[in-house]
Design a protein around this motif. Structure first.
Motif, PDB file in Angstrom:
ATOM      1  N   UNK A  16       0.837  -1.202   0.000  1.00 49.66           N
ATOM      2  CA  UNK A  16       0.000   0.000   0.000  1.00 49.66           C
ATOM      3  C   UNK A  16       0.879   1.262   0.000  1.00 49.66           C
ATOM      4  N   UNK A  17       2.042   1.182   0.653  1.00 50.98           N
ATOM      5  CA  UNK A  17       3.045   2.246   0.518  1.00 50.98           C
ATOM      6  C   UNK A  17       4.227   1.648  -0.227  1.00 50.98           C
ATOM      7  N   UNK A  18       4.646   2.358  -1.274  1.00 50.72           N
ATOM      8  CA  UNK A  18       5.694   1.783  -2.135  1.00 50.72           C
ATOM      9  C   UNK A  18       6.882   2.734  -2.246  1.00 50.72           C
ATOM     10  N   UNK A  19       7.616   2.861  -1.175  1.00 51.88           N
ATOM     11  CA  UNK A  19       8.813   3.714  -1.216  1.00 51.88           C
ATOM     12  C   UNK A  19       8.475   5.184  -1.070  1.00 51.88           C
ATOM     13  N   UNK A  20       7.692   5.491  -0.038  1.00 45.91           N
ATOM     14  CA  UNK A  20       7.253   6.878   0.159  1.00 45.91           C
ATOM     15  C   UNK A  20       8.343   7.709   0.852  1.00 45.91           C
ATOM     16  N   UNK A  21       8.625   8.876   0.262  1.00 50.13           N
ATOM     17  CA  UNK A  21       9.493   9.863   0.918  1.00 50.13           C
ATOM     18  C   UNK A  21       8.618  11.071   1.222  1.00 50.13           C
ATOM     19  N   UNK A  22       8.552  11.425   2.485  1.00 49.95           N
ATOM     20  CA  UNK A  22       7.625  12.481   2.899  1.00 49.95           C
ATOM     21  C   UNK A  22       8.295  13.329   3.962  1.00 49.95           C
ATOM     22  N   UNK A  23       8.051  14.644   3.883  1.00 53.16           N
ATOM     23  CA  UNK A  23       8.643  15.572   4.852  1.00 53.16           C
ATOM     24  C   UNK A  23       7.588  16.527   5.346  1.00 53.16           C
ATOM     25  N   UNK A  24       7.620  16.877   6.618  1.00 58.71           N
ATOM     26  CA  UNK A  24       6.730  17.928   7.122  1.00 58.71           C
ATOM     27  C   UNK A  24       7.489  18.714   8.177  1.00 58.71           C
ATOM     28  N   UNK A  25       7.334  20.049   8.100  1.00 61.29           N
ATOM     29  CA  UNK A  25       8.109  20.902   8.996  1.00 61.29           C
ATOM     30  C   UNK A  25       7.214  21.592  10.003  1.00 61.29           C
ATOM     31  N   UNK A  26       7.838  22.035  11.080  1.00 59.87           N
ATOM     32  CA  UNK A  26       7.145  22.875  12.063  1.00 59.87           C
ATOM     33  C   UNK A  26       6.837  24.220  11.430  1.00 59.87           C
ATOM     34  N   UNK A  27       5.756  24.846  11.885  1.00 56.22           N
ATOM     35  CA  UNK A  27       5.409  26.175  11.366  1.00 56.22           C
ATOM     36  C   UNK A  27       4.764  26.121   9.990  1.00 56.22           C
ATOM     37  N   UNK A  28       4.484  24.896   9.525  1.00 57.11           N
ATOM     38  CA  UNK A  28       3.850  24.758   8.200  1.00 57.11           C
ATOM     39  C   UNK A  28       2.679  23.793   8.276  1.00 57.11           C
ATOM     40  N   UNK A  29       1.738  23.993   7.344  1.00 58.10           N
ATOM     41  CA  UNK A  29       0.667  23.015   7.182  1.00 58.10           C
ATOM     42  C   UNK A  29       0.964  22.235   5.902  1.00 58.10           C
ATOM     43  N   UNK A  30       1.178  20.954   6.058  1.00 55.57           N
ATOM     44  CA  UNK A  30       1.441  20.087   4.908  1.00 55.57           C
ATOM     45  C   UNK A  30       0.147  19.344   4.578  1.00 55.57           C
ATOM     46  N   UNK A 203       1.994  21.115  -0.478  1.00 60.69           N
ATOM     47  CA  UNK A 203       0.988  20.197  -0.985  1.00 60.69           C
ATOM     48  C   UNK A 203       1.688  18.939  -1.493  1.00 60.69           C
ATOM     49  N   UNK A 204       1.169  17.811  -1.049  1.00 60.67           N
ATOM     50  CA  UNK A 204       1.762  16.531  -1.444  1.00 60.67           C
ATOM     51  C   UNK A 204       0.638  15.678  -2.028  1.00 60.67           C
ATOM     52  N   UNK A 205       0.841  15.159  -3.243  1.00 61.57           N
ATOM     53  CA  UNK A 205      -0.160  14.276  -3.847  1.00 61.57           C
ATOM     54  C   UNK A 205       0.351  12.843  -3.776  1.00 61.57           C
ATOM     55  N   UNK A 206      -0.558  11.941  -3.421  1.00 65.23           N
ATOM     56  CA  UNK A 206      -0.219  10.507  -3.430  1.00 65.23           C
ATOM     57  C   UNK A 206      -1.042   9.807  -4.474  1.00 65.23           C
ATOM     58  N   UNK A 207      -0.465   8.820  -5.102  1.00 64.17           N
ATOM     59  CA  UNK A 207      -1.233   7.984  -6.015  1.00 64.17           C
ATOM     60  C   UNK A 207      -0.613   6.596  -6.034  1.00 64.17           C
ATOM     61  N   UNK A 208      -1.455   5.596  -5.892  1.00 63.11           N
ATOM     62  CA  UNK A 208      -0.965   4.220  -5.957  1.00 63.11           C
ATOM     63  C   UNK A 208       0.158   3.928  -4.981  1.00 63.11           C
ATOM     64  N   UNK A 209       0.076   4.514  -3.767  1.00 58.61           N
ATOM     65  CA  UNK A 209       1.071   4.224  -2.741  1.00 58.61           C
ATOM     66  C   UNK A 209       2.388   4.961  -2.901  1.00 58.61           C
ATOM     67  N   UNK A 210       2.393   5.956  -3.824  1.00 61.07           N
ATOM     68  CA  UNK A 210       3.627   6.727  -4.027  1.00 61.07           C
ATOM     69  C   UNK A 210       3.331   8.220  -3.955  1.00 61.07           C
ATOM     70  N   UNK A 211       4.361   8.981  -3.600  1.00 59.03           N
ATOM     71  CA  UNK A 211       4.228  10.433  -3.674  1.00 59.03           C
ATOM     72  C   UNK A 211       4.509  10.823  -5.124  1.00 59.03           C
ATOM     73  N   UNK A 212       3.560  11.518  -5.730  1.00 56.72           N
ATOM     74  CA  UNK A 212       3.760  11.883  -7.139  1.00 56.72           C
ATOM     75  C   UNK A 212       3.935  13.388  -7.321  1.00 56.72           C
ATOM     76  N   UNK A 213       3.749  14.156  -6.258  1.00 55.80           N
ATOM     77  CA  UNK A 213       3.923  15.611  -6.368  1.00 55.80           C
ATOM     78  C   UNK A 213       4.169  16.190  -4.988  1.00 55.80           C
ATOM     79  N   UNK A 214       5.040  17.177  -4.957  1.00 55.34           N
ATOM     80  CA  UNK A 214       5.332  17.901  -3.736  1.00 55.34           C
ATOM     81  C   UNK A 214       5.598  19.333  -4.167  1.00 55.34           C
ATOM     82  N   UNK A 215       4.873  20.309  -3.642  1.00 51.91           N
ATOM     83  CA  UNK A 215       5.114  21.679  -4.077  1.00 51.91           C
ATOM     84  C   UNK A 215       4.461  22.702  -3.170  1.00 51.91           C
TER      85      UNK A 215
END
Ligand code: ATP
Length: 339
Positions: A16-30, A203-215
């Motif tokens: 269900x997760x296939x090599x997800x790289x994800x980041x979230x920082x303090x002071x931000x809404x991800x 903004x982070x988009x997921x599809x098919x267990x992967x992150x496909x966009x981060x911006x």
């Protein structure tokens, strides 16, 4: 910072997760978005150790989580989780006991003050003596946030906080999130584009267990490819000046650039939108009209960049090599189906 590195997870033998790289920082809404079943909740459940990855690492404030009892205890103080359905979270019969539960367990001092402040932060001051079962759905959602806040975490993870709330609940959720990010990091998953736009820094988009966009902004074209519900709108069809002009019943026809204008003249097409073309074309499409935009080939990349900032349905009939293609693997394999 919360960092998930190359996270893999399966329910049974299904990844269900296939090599997800994800980041979230303090002071931000991800903001995490994606179609149903993309894996958003599964990823969020990893962020405070409610799920353990099959492979990969979770690093919070520089500490690699080892999934020992003491690490998990530490992690759950740092990162609080607010479930989509508050009934999955609320365990005590009364509001006071519910919010006090975490602080009492963690042996935090001055529990009464903590409960009061946490309820105040979500607009539920004076609710201490109410039974949880008598709260409305929206109030229960806010109570669940108060319980998370009471543990004074550095990060709050919320799974679809605006699902099922009315306009007032929506506004108060936006206010709560805005306030929370002054001191904490907030990670939300949502299908609600209004909410995403109101609160999102990343903004982070997921599809098919992967992150496909981060911006830093929502790429609407990509959002639609990833099955993210966007606003209703008409359609903007973009064709290069050297492409085939489609037959179609367009409400408006516009041209952008000298070559495009020459082309439509040659075709004997009457232009409906003569100046400030791109902006007006987008506006007309957002109003629900179908718009054909003939565009000089060298301007296509600008058009592509600009339209991706708006929630407009866009279809490019332009030649592919005219602009850089965004690399994205879409679950159904319909790579570049819009192009
Ligand atoms: N406990 C579970 N057991 C088996 N499969 C599960 C379990 N929880 C989730 N899944 C499956 O894992 C996939 C990802 O689910 P997840 O809830 O993470 O998606 P999501 O992106 O949050 O979806 P939604 O937008 O519908 O909430 C789905 O196909 C789902 O059916």
């Amino acid at each position: 910072m919360i960092e998930a590195l190359d996270l893999w997870f399966s329910y049974g033998d299904r990844d269900v997760l296939k090599g997800v790289n994800f980041r979230a920082k303090k002071g931000e809404v991800t903001v995490l978005m994606g179609r149903n079943g993309a894996g958003k909740t599964t990823l969020l459940l990893h962020l405070n150790g409610l799920l353990k990855p099959k492979k990969g690492k979770l690093i919070v404030e520089g500490k690699k989580i080892r999934y020992t009892k003491s690490d998990l205890k530490w992690l759950r103080r740092k990162v609080a989780f607010v479930f989509q359905n508050p009934d999955d979270q609320i365990i005590a019969p009364g509001v006071y006991q519910e919010v006090a539960f975490g602080p009492v367990n963690l042996r935090m001092g001055n529990v009464e003050e903590i409960v009061k402040n946490s309820l105040k932060a979500v607009g539920l001051e004076g609710y201490e003596n109410r039974l949880c079962s008598t709260l409305s759905g929206g109030e229960k959602k806010r109570l669940a946030i108060a319980s998370a806040l009471a543990m004074n975490p550095d990060y709050i993870v919320m799974d679809e906080p605006t699902a099922g709330v009315d306009a007032e609940g929506f506004n108060s959720t936006v206010e709560i999130v805005e306030k929370l990010k002054e001191e904490k990091g907030v990670i939300v998953s949502t299908h609600d584009l209004d909410f995403a736009r109101a609160v999102g820094d990343k903004f982070v988009f997921m599809d098919g267990g992967k992150i496909v966009y981060e911006g830093d902004s929502i790429d609407y074209e990509l959002a639609r490819k990833c099955g993210i519900r966007t606003f209703f709108s008409g359609e903007l069809v973009v064709v290069s000046h050297d492409g085939t002009i489609p037959d179609g019943d367009f409400d408006f026809i516009a041209a952008m650039g000298v070559k495009a204008k020459k082309r439509v003249e040659k075709e004997g097409i009457n232009l409906d939108i003569a100046s400030a073309t791109l902006e007006r074309s987008i506006l007309r499409a957002l109003e629900g009209h179908s718009v054909l935009l003939v565009c000089s080939a060298e301007m296509l990349h600008v058009v592509k960049r600009e339209v991706s900032k708006f929630p407009v349905n866009v279809k490019f009939l332009a030649s592919l090599e005219s602009y850089e293609e965004k690399a994205i693997e879409v679950k159904d394999g319909s790579k570049n189906s819009l192009l």
